[in-house]
Enzyme design. Structure first.
Site, PDB file in Angstrom:
ATOM      1  CG  ASP A   1      -1.664  -0.243  -1.475  1.00 47.80           C
ATOM      2  OD1 ASP A   1      -1.934  -0.811  -0.547  1.00 47.80           O
ATOM      3  OD2 ASP A   1      -1.247  -1.011  -2.497  1.00 47.80           O
TER       4      ASP A   1
ATOM      5  N   GLY B   1      -0.137  -1.227   5.573  1.00 48.14           N
ATOM      6  CA  GLY B   1       0.471  -2.424   6.149  1.00 48.14           C
ATOM      7  C   GLY B   1       2.116  -2.424   6.094  1.00 48.14           C
TER       8      GLY B   1
ATOM      9  NE  ARG C   1      -2.170  -5.831   7.429  1.00 46.21           N
ATOM     10  CZ  ARG C   1      -1.626  -5.559   6.086  1.00 46.21           C
ATOM     11  NH1 ARG C   1      -0.436  -5.735   5.925  1.00 46.21           N
ATOM     12  NH2 ARG C   1      -2.553  -4.969   5.112  1.00 46.21           N
TER      13      ARG C   1
ATOM     14  CB  SER D   1     -16.091  -5.197  -3.546  1.00 49.66           C
ATOM     15  OG  SER D   1     -15.390  -5.346  -4.968  1.00 49.66           O
ATOM     16  CD  GLU D   2     -12.469  -6.957  -5.619  1.00 52.04           C
ATOM     17  OE1 GLU D   2     -12.108  -5.817  -5.286  1.00 52.04           O
ATOM     18  OE2 GLU D   2     -13.202  -7.489  -6.440  1.00 52.04           O
ATOM     19  CG  ASN D   3      -9.425  -4.301   0.700  1.00 53.05           C
ATOM     20  OD1 ASN D   3      -9.807  -3.196   0.638  1.00 53.05           O
ATOM     21  ND2 ASN D   3      -8.451  -5.073   0.466  1.00 53.05           N
TER      22      ASN D   3
ATOM     23  NE  ARG E   1      -1.952   0.471  -5.547  1.00 55.52           N
ATOM     24  CZ  ARG E   1      -3.030  -0.640  -5.831  1.00 55.52           C
ATOM     25  NH1 ARG E   1      -3.562  -0.707  -6.746  1.00 55.52           N
ATOM     26  NH2 ARG E   1      -2.781  -1.511  -4.752  1.00 55.52           N
TER      27      ARG E   1
ATOM     28  NE  ARG F   1      -1.856  -4.951  -6.967  1.00 50.31           N
ATOM     29  CZ  ARG F   1      -0.868  -5.345  -6.725  1.00 50.31           C
ATOM     30  NH1 ARG F   1       0.115  -5.571  -7.637  1.00 50.31           N
ATOM     31  NH2 ARG F   1      -0.693  -5.532  -5.198  1.00 50.31           N
ATOM     32  CG  LEU F   2      -6.175   0.949 -12.676  1.00 50.77           C
ATOM     33  CD1 LEU F   2      -6.960   1.316 -13.947  1.00 50.77           C
ATOM     34  CD2 LEU F   2      -5.587   2.279 -11.793  1.00 50.77           C
TER      35      LEU F   2
HETATM   36  C1  IPE Z   1      -6.584  -1.421  -2.911  1.00 50.71           C
HETATM   37  O1  IPE Z   1      -5.372  -1.647  -1.988  1.00 50.71           O
HETATM   38  C2  IPE Z   1      -7.771  -1.153  -2.038  1.00 50.71           C
HETATM   39  C3  IPE Z   1      -7.600   0.062  -1.309  1.00 50.71           C
HETATM   40  C4  IPE Z   1      -6.560   1.006  -1.012  1.00 50.71           C
HETATM   41  C5  IPE Z   1      -8.838   0.346  -0.197  1.00 50.71           C
HETATM   42  P1  IPE Z   1      -5.198  -3.408  -1.959  1.00 50.71           P
HETATM   43  O2  IPE Z   1      -3.980  -3.338  -1.051  1.00 50.71           O
HETATM   44  O3  IPE Z   1      -6.389  -4.101  -1.431  1.00 50.71           O
HETATM   45  O4  IPE Z   1      -4.976  -3.554  -3.413  1.00 50.71           O
HETATM   46  P2  IPE Z   1      -4.033  -4.946  -3.862  1.00 50.71           P
HETATM   47  O5  IPE Z   1      -4.375  -6.200  -3.250  1.00 50.71           O
HETATM   48  O6  IPE Z   1      -2.663  -4.867  -3.618  1.00 50.71           O
HETATM   49  O7  IPE Z   1      -4.244  -5.049  -5.368  1.00 50.71           O
HETATM   50  C1  IPE Z   2      -4.265   0.284   2.057  1.00 49.82           C
HETATM   51  O1  IPE Z   2      -3.119  -0.361   2.882  1.00 49.82           O
HETATM   52  C2  IPE Z   2      -5.413   0.063   3.249  1.00 49.82           C
HETATM   53  C3  IPE Z   2      -6.343  -1.030   2.720  1.00 49.82           C
HETATM   54  C4  IPE Z   2      -6.446  -1.458   1.526  1.00 49.82           C
HETATM   55  C5  IPE Z   2      -7.693  -0.667   3.453  1.00 49.82           C
HETATM   56  P1  IPE Z   2      -2.781  -2.030   2.904  1.00 49.82           P
HETATM   57  O2  IPE Z   2      -3.576  -2.580   4.218  1.00 49.82           O
HETATM   58  O3  IPE Z   2      -3.022  -2.725   1.687  1.00 49.82           O
HETATM   59  O4  IPE Z   2      -1.119  -1.774   2.964  1.00 49.82           O
HETATM   60  P2  IPE Z   2      -0.258  -2.854   2.182  1.00 49.82           P
HETATM   61  O5  IPE Z   2      -0.480  -2.855   0.839  1.00 49.82           O
HETATM   62  O6  IPE Z   2      -0.385  -4.267   2.989  1.00 49.82           O
HETATM   63  O7  IPE Z   2       1.133  -2.304   2.829  1.00 49.82           O
HETATM   64 MG    MG Z   3      -2.452  -3.036  -0.178  1.00 49.32          MG
END
Ligand code: IPE
Ligand code: IPE
Ligand code: MG
Length: 228
Positions: free
Chosen positions: A16, A19, A29, A62-64, A176, A182-183
Site C-alpha cells: 500500500d 498513490g 498516481r 475485489s474492492e479496488n 502492510r 487494517r487488513l
Molecule cells: C489494499 O489497499 C489493496 C491492495 C494493496 C491491493 P487499499 O489501498 O485498496 O486498501 P484501503 O482502501 O486503504 O483499505
Molecule cells: C496500493 O497503493 C496499490 C493498490 C491498491 C493497487 P494505493 O493505490 O492504494 O496507494 P494509496 O493508498 O492511495 O497511497
Molecule cells: Mg491504498
C-alpha cells in the site's frame, strides 16, 4: 545476503502507498503504481535470497474496482506488462507464479496471459510467488465453503483445503506498508495465527533491507498459538 535463520516460510504483503508516494513527488498516481512494480521485482528477488518458500502479494483487491476507470485500466495494464516482461526474470530466479482471487473473471486477454505464465513457470521450485488479483478474502471464503459443501463436508480442514492458498505453506508473517493498520479483506482465514507487521514505509520505497528487518522482527516473536 546471508543464510536464512528467521524461520519464516511464507510472507504476505499488502503493498500500500503507491498513490501517496506519487503525491509526495507531485506525480500522477500512475507513476506511483509504476514505481510499485519496480519494488515488486526487487522484493521477489530478495524473497528467494532470504530463503522464503512463498510470498503472497496483494496487487488488486475485489474492492479496488471502486476506483476511477482510468486508474483500474492503468493497474491492469501494468499487471499485464509485469506478467509478460518478467517471465525471464521468473525463470532466472526459479520463481513459480501462482495467482489467487477471482482472476478468471478478469478480461479474456489478462486471463490468457496469466494461464501462459502459470504454465511457463510451473516447473520452477525455489520460491512461489502468489499474486492476489481481484482477490477478496470474504469472496475466497465463500468459494471455499461452497466447494467444501459440494464435497459433502464443512469442517475447518475441508474449508482450508479449498482456499486459494491450500497448496502453500501456512502464513507466517503479514506485512502492510504505508502506515494503515487494517487488513482490507486480505487473507482473513490465513492470518488467524500469522504475525502482523506494519510499517510507515510507502510501498515503492520498500527495499530488501526492509523485508530483512521485518523478518528479524518475526524471528524474535514468540508464537504461542494459544498454548504456553
Ligand atoms: C489494499 O489497499 C489493496 C491492495 C494493496 C491491493 P487499499 O489501498 O485498496 O486498501 P484501503 O482502501 O486503504 O483499505
Ligand atoms: C496500493 O497503493 C496499490 C493498490 C491498491 C493497487 P494505493 O493505490 O492504494 O496507494 P494509496 O493508498 O492511495 O497511497
Ligand atoms: Mg491504498
Amino acid at each position: 545476503m546471508t543464510a536464512p535463520n528467521h524461520g519464516a516460510r511464507h510472507v504476505a504483503i499488502i503493498m500500500d502507498g503507491n498513490g501517496r508516494w506519487a503525491k509526495k513527488r507531485l506525480l500522477p498516481r500512475f507513476a506511483g503504481h509504476k514505481a510499485g512494480v519496480e519494488a515488486v521485482r526487487t522484493i521477489v528477488r530478495a524473497a528467494g535470497d532470504l530463503g522464503l518458500e512463498a510470498m503472497t502479494l496483494y496487487a488488486f483487491s475485489s474492492e479496488n474496482w471502486k476506483r476511477p476507470e482510468d486508474e483500474v485500466n492503468d493497474l491492469m495494464g501494468l499487471m499485464k506488462r509485469f506478467i509478460v516482461s518478467d517471465l525471464d526474470e521468473f525463470a532466472a530466479n526459479d520463481v513459480k507464479l501462482k495467482v489467487i482471487g477471482n482472476w478468471r473473471a478478469l478480461a479474456p486477454d489478462v486471463v490468457a496471459l496469466i494461464e501462459n505464465a502459470l504454465e511457463r513457470t510451473s516447473g520452477n521450485k525455489r520460491t512461489t510467488l502468489a499474486v492476489a488479483l481481484n482477490y477478496g478474502a470474504q469472496d475466497e471464503l465463500v468459494r471455499a465453503a461452497q466447494a467444501a459443501a459440494a464435497a459433502g463436508e464443512i469442517s475447518e480442514a475441508a474449508i482450508a483445503a479449498h482456499l486459494d492458498t491450500a497448496d502453500m505453506p501456512p502464513l507466517d508473517l503479514l506485512i502492510r506498508t504505508s502506515g494503515e493498520v487494517r487488513l482490507s479483506n486480505f487473507l482473513l482465514w490465513q492470518s488467524a495465527y500469522a504475525e502482523l507487521y506494519f510499517t510507515d514505509i510507502l510501498w515503492p520505497d520498500f527495499k530488501p533491507a526492509d523485508l530483512q528487518a521485518a523478518l528479524d522482527h518475526f524471528a524474535r516473536r514468540d508464537r504461542r498459538y494459544g498454548g504456553l
